[in-house]
Design a protein around this motif. Structure first.
Motif, PDB file in Angstrom:
ATOM      1  N   LEU A  32       0.831  -1.200   0.000  1.00 28.69           N
ATOM      2  CA  LEU A  32       0.000   0.000   0.000  1.00 28.69           C
ATOM      3  C   LEU A  32       0.864   1.249   0.000  1.00 28.69           C
ATOM      4  O   LEU A  32       1.908   1.305   0.652  1.00 28.69           O
ATOM      5  N   GLU A  33       0.398   2.233  -0.741  1.00 27.62           N
ATOM      6  CA  GLU A  33       1.036   3.536  -0.722  1.00 27.62           C
ATOM      7  C   GLU A  33       0.569   4.306   0.514  1.00 27.62           C
ATOM      8  O   GLU A  33      -0.507   4.015   1.071  1.00 27.62           O
ATOM      9  N   PRO A  34       1.352   5.271   0.964  1.00 20.69           N
ATOM     10  CA  PRO A  34       0.913   6.091   2.109  1.00 20.69           C
ATOM     11  C   PRO A  34      -0.460   6.699   1.856  1.00 20.69           C
ATOM     12  O   PRO A  34      -0.726   7.252   0.781  1.00 20.69           O
ATOM     13  N   GLY A  35      -1.337   6.561   2.830  1.00 19.58           N
ATOM     14  CA  GLY A  35      -2.679   7.122   2.728  1.00 19.58           C
ATOM     15  C   GLY A  35      -3.699   6.210   2.094  1.00 19.58           C
ATOM     16  O   GLY A  35      -4.900   6.513   2.089  1.00 19.58           O
ATOM     17  N   GLN A  36      -3.265   5.084   1.540  1.00 16.73           N
ATOM     18  CA  GLN A  36      -4.223   4.159   0.930  1.00 16.73           C
ATOM     19  C   GLN A  36      -4.933   3.329   2.003  1.00 16.73           C
ATOM     20  O   GLN A  36      -4.400   3.092   3.089  1.00 16.73           O
ATOM     21  N   SER A  37      -6.127   2.866   1.658  1.00 15.37           N
ATOM     22  CA  SER A  37      -6.968   2.107   2.580  1.00 15.37           C
ATOM     23  C   SER A  37      -6.646   0.618   2.497  1.00 15.37           C
ATOM     24  O   SER A  37      -6.542   0.057   1.397  1.00 15.37           O
ATOM     25  N   ILE A  38      -6.536  -0.035   3.659  1.00 18.09           N
ATOM     26  CA  ILE A  38      -6.289  -1.473   3.665  1.00 18.09           C
ATOM     27  C   ILE A  38      -7.471  -2.240   3.080  1.00 18.09           C
ATOM     28  O   ILE A  38      -7.304  -3.319   2.505  1.00 18.09           O
ATOM     29  N   VAL A  39      -8.678  -1.654   3.194  1.00 16.39           N
ATOM     30  CA  VAL A  39      -9.862  -2.305   2.628  1.00 16.39           C
ATOM     31  C   VAL A  39     -10.007  -1.959   1.151  1.00 16.39           C
ATOM     32  O   VAL A  39     -10.014  -2.835   0.277  1.00 16.39           O
ATOM     33  N   LEU A  40     -10.109  -0.670   0.842  1.00 19.97           N
ATOM     34  CA  LEU A  40     -10.433  -0.244  -0.520  1.00 19.97           C
ATOM     35  C   LEU A  40      -9.301  -0.492  -1.508  1.00 19.97           C
ATOM     36  O   LEU A  40      -9.554  -0.810  -2.678  1.00 19.97           O
ATOM     37  N   HIS A  41      -8.052  -0.346  -1.059  1.00 21.96           N
ATOM     38  CA  HIS A  41      -6.920  -0.528  -1.965  1.00 21.96           C
ATOM     39  C   HIS A  41      -6.167  -1.828  -1.717  1.00 21.96           C
ATOM     40  O   HIS A  41      -5.427  -2.281  -2.592  1.00 21.96           O
ATOM     41  N   GLY A  42      -6.334  -2.408  -0.529  1.00 24.97           N
ATOM     42  CA  GLY A  42      -5.653  -3.656  -0.207  1.00 24.97           C
ATOM     43  C   GLY A  42      -6.518  -4.866  -0.497  1.00 24.97           C
ATOM     44  O   GLY A  42      -6.315  -5.590  -1.473  1.00 24.97           O
ATOM     45  N   MET A  81      -9.616  -5.124  -1.580  1.00 23.58           N
ATOM     46  CA  MET A  81     -10.385  -5.081  -2.825  1.00 23.58           C
ATOM     47  C   MET A  81      -9.509  -5.230  -4.066  1.00 23.58           C
ATOM     48  O   MET A  81     -10.021  -5.480  -5.159  1.00 23.58           O
ATOM     49  N   SER A  82      -8.205  -5.111  -3.924  1.00 25.73           N
ATOM     50  CA  SER A  82      -7.327  -5.314  -5.081  1.00 25.73           C
ATOM     51  C   SER A  82      -7.326  -6.767  -5.530  1.00 25.73           C
ATOM     52  O   SER A  82      -6.957  -7.074  -6.669  1.00 25.73           O
ATOM     53  N   GLU A  83      -7.739  -7.686  -4.636  1.00 29.71           N
ATOM     54  CA  GLU A  83      -7.777  -9.110  -4.969  1.00 29.71           C
ATOM     55  C   GLU A  83      -9.196  -9.600  -5.280  1.00 29.71           C
ATOM     56  O   GLU A  83      -9.396 -10.787  -5.542  1.00 29.71           O
ATOM     57  N   ALA A  84     -10.175  -8.697  -5.219  1.00 27.10           N
ATOM     58  CA  ALA A  84     -11.558  -9.087  -5.477  1.00 27.10           C
ATOM     59  C   ALA A  84     -11.773  -9.329  -6.967  1.00 27.10           C
ATOM     60  O   ALA A  84     -11.178  -8.658  -7.809  1.00 27.10           O
ATOM     61  N   PRO A  85     -12.623 -10.303  -7.327  1.00 30.37           N
ATOM     62  CA  PRO A  85     -12.867 -10.584  -8.751  1.00 30.37           C
ATOM     63  C   PRO A  85     -13.665  -9.473  -9.419  1.00 30.37           C
ATOM     64  O   PRO A  85     -14.415  -8.734  -8.775  1.00 30.37           O
ATOM     65  N   HIS A  86     -13.497  -9.368 -10.742  1.00 32.82           N
ATOM     66  CA  HIS A  86     -14.216  -8.408 -11.568  1.00 32.82           C
ATOM     67  C   HIS A  86     -15.045  -9.170 -12.604  1.00 32.82           C
ATOM     68  O   HIS A  86     -14.987 -10.398 -12.705  1.00 32.82           O
ATOM     69  N   TRP A  87     -15.783  -8.420 -13.427  1.00 34.86           N
ATOM     70  CA  TRP A  87     -16.608  -9.043 -14.455  1.00 34.86           C
ATOM     71  C   TRP A  87     -15.771  -9.849 -15.451  1.00 34.86           C
ATOM     72  O   TRP A  87     -16.200 -10.913 -15.906  1.00 34.86           O
ATOM     73  N   ASP A  88     -14.573  -9.356 -15.766  1.00 35.87           N
ATOM     74  CA  ASP A  88     -13.759 -10.108 -16.719  1.00 35.87           C
ATOM     75  C   ASP A  88     -13.257 -11.416 -16.125  1.00 35.87           C
ATOM     76  O   ASP A  88     -13.029 -12.398 -16.847  1.00 35.87           O
TER      77      ASP A  88
END
Length: 369
Positions: free
Chosen positions: A204-214, A216-223
């Motif tokens: 994570l970059e400084p100021g990034q959220s562990i939930v929204l950027h951490g 959720m970065s591994e959550a599946p998408h439509w593709d």
């Protein structure tokens, strides 16, 4: 408090499927009971799933001919004697030493369906080998596509008939009830995931959220879902649907069936009950499209209401766990038999000889949340 061991007989005071919930409490360690019974957040959705069924009433009908009565249903090539499946429930050895094989045998003995969880205590292969009856496999997307594909190929090779991909928990909210009780999952990696390397830590970059950027970065998408459909030789069932726009997009993408679900109240707390979403999703998908529901089912009357409100079948989660903890495979089979009996008694009094006769016209009242 130490949990009592499972029984080897059905207690005389079990008169309904719902009785298993209270009767099993002494046979489940308190932290584990908090995990099994609890929901996310303040448990508003957990309670809504149950209360929604109470808002509907069934209108009795008279003098109906039952000479051609039938409860059989075919779902994506899987024949069932009744429109009931055991929902994917992981970590079942927390409840009984036989784990998921006990529930698979119980479903096979009663003509009901069984869905094996990615997070099962036993391997999907061992569970598949427990009976010759058709089973489905519930899939969680893994951080690496190769691992997801490995699970898919193993399920295909083991003879599962469909893949149920869970989509409503890109992040898993914590159960405050389970936290307060001190519940912890076993330290061992679930059997189906043991061969996979641990996922890489997200930087994570400084100021990034562990939930929204951490997370959720591994959550599946439509593709990712489109890729899974292309890879699978089995029909894909999407679990966790609530919004009609999502339902239509899933259907158009090639998803073969859908399950209206809020993870039994363990996903977004404050989301509507699954029963309340059935009519709008049925209207969005059409009458012929396979649509199932879980969440809050405790009786055959509940099953009748779900079918009348638009479902083709229901999945049972917590009752499965309670019955397993109390009497193992025998308890789960007995619980399923009670649900079948309760559904049939309801059909008899409502004047509905077949599942096709169970429609919204059988009900009065409304469900709004």
């Amino acid at each position: 408090m130490t949990a009592l061991p499972p029984l080897d007989h059905i207690p005389a005071d079990i008169l309904s499927a719902a009785d298993y919930e209270q009767r099993a409490a002494d046979h489940i360690a308190p932290p584990t009971l908090a995990w099994l019974a609890g929901g996310s957040g303040d448990e508003h959705t957990l309670r809504a799933n149950r209360s929604a069924f109470h808002d509907l009433r069934i209108v009795p009908r008279l003098l109906t001919d039952f000479s051609k009565a039938c409860t059989r249903v075919h779902l994506l090539g899987t024949p069932l004697g009744h429109p009931i499946l055991l929902a994917p429930l992981g970590h079942q050895r927390l409840l009984h030493a036989d784990g998921e094989t006990a529930c698979a045998r119980a479903a096979a003995a009663t003509g009901c369906g069984f869905v094996c969880s990615t997070l099962s205590s036993l391997s999907l292969e061992d569970i598949a080998a427990a009976t010759d009856e058709p089973k489905w496999f519930q899939l969680y997307f893994q951080p690496r596509r190769n691992d997801t594909l490995a699970l898919l190929r193993r399920a295909e090779a083991a003879g599962y008939r469909a893949i149920v991909v869970t989509l409503d928990t890109p992040v898993q909210p914590l159960s405050r009830r389970a936290q307060r009780a001190g519940f912890r999952f076993p330290g061992d990696t679930p059997a189906n995931l043991a061969a996979f390397a641990p996922p890489l830590q997200v930087a994570l970059e400084p100021g990034q959220s562990i939930v929204l950027h951490g997370m959720m970065s591994e959550a599946p998408h439509w593709d990712d879902l489109a890729w899974l459909i292309e890879q699978s030789r089995l029909p894909i069932v999407a679990k966790g649907v609530s919004h009609p726009d999502d339902a239509r997009r899933l259907r158009d993408l090639g998803v073969a069936g859908q399950i209206v679900s809020n993870h039994g109240g363990r996903a977004l707390d404050g989301s509507p009950s699954t029963l309340s979403r059935l009519p709008v999703l049925r209207a969005a998908l059409g009458q012929a499209y396979p649509l199932l529901v879980d969440g809050g089912v405790r009786s055959g009357t509940d099953i009748f209401k779900a079918l009348a409100w638009g479902a083709d079948a229901v999945l049972v989660g917590r009752l499965q766990g309670y019955a397993l903890a109390l009497v193992g495979a025998l308890g789960v089979a007995h619980m399923l038999k009670l649900l079948r009996d309760e559904l049939e008694l309801c059909m008899a009094q409502a004047g509905t000889p077949t599942l096709a006769d169970i429609t919204a016209d059988c009900l009065v009242g409304d469900v709004t949340c």
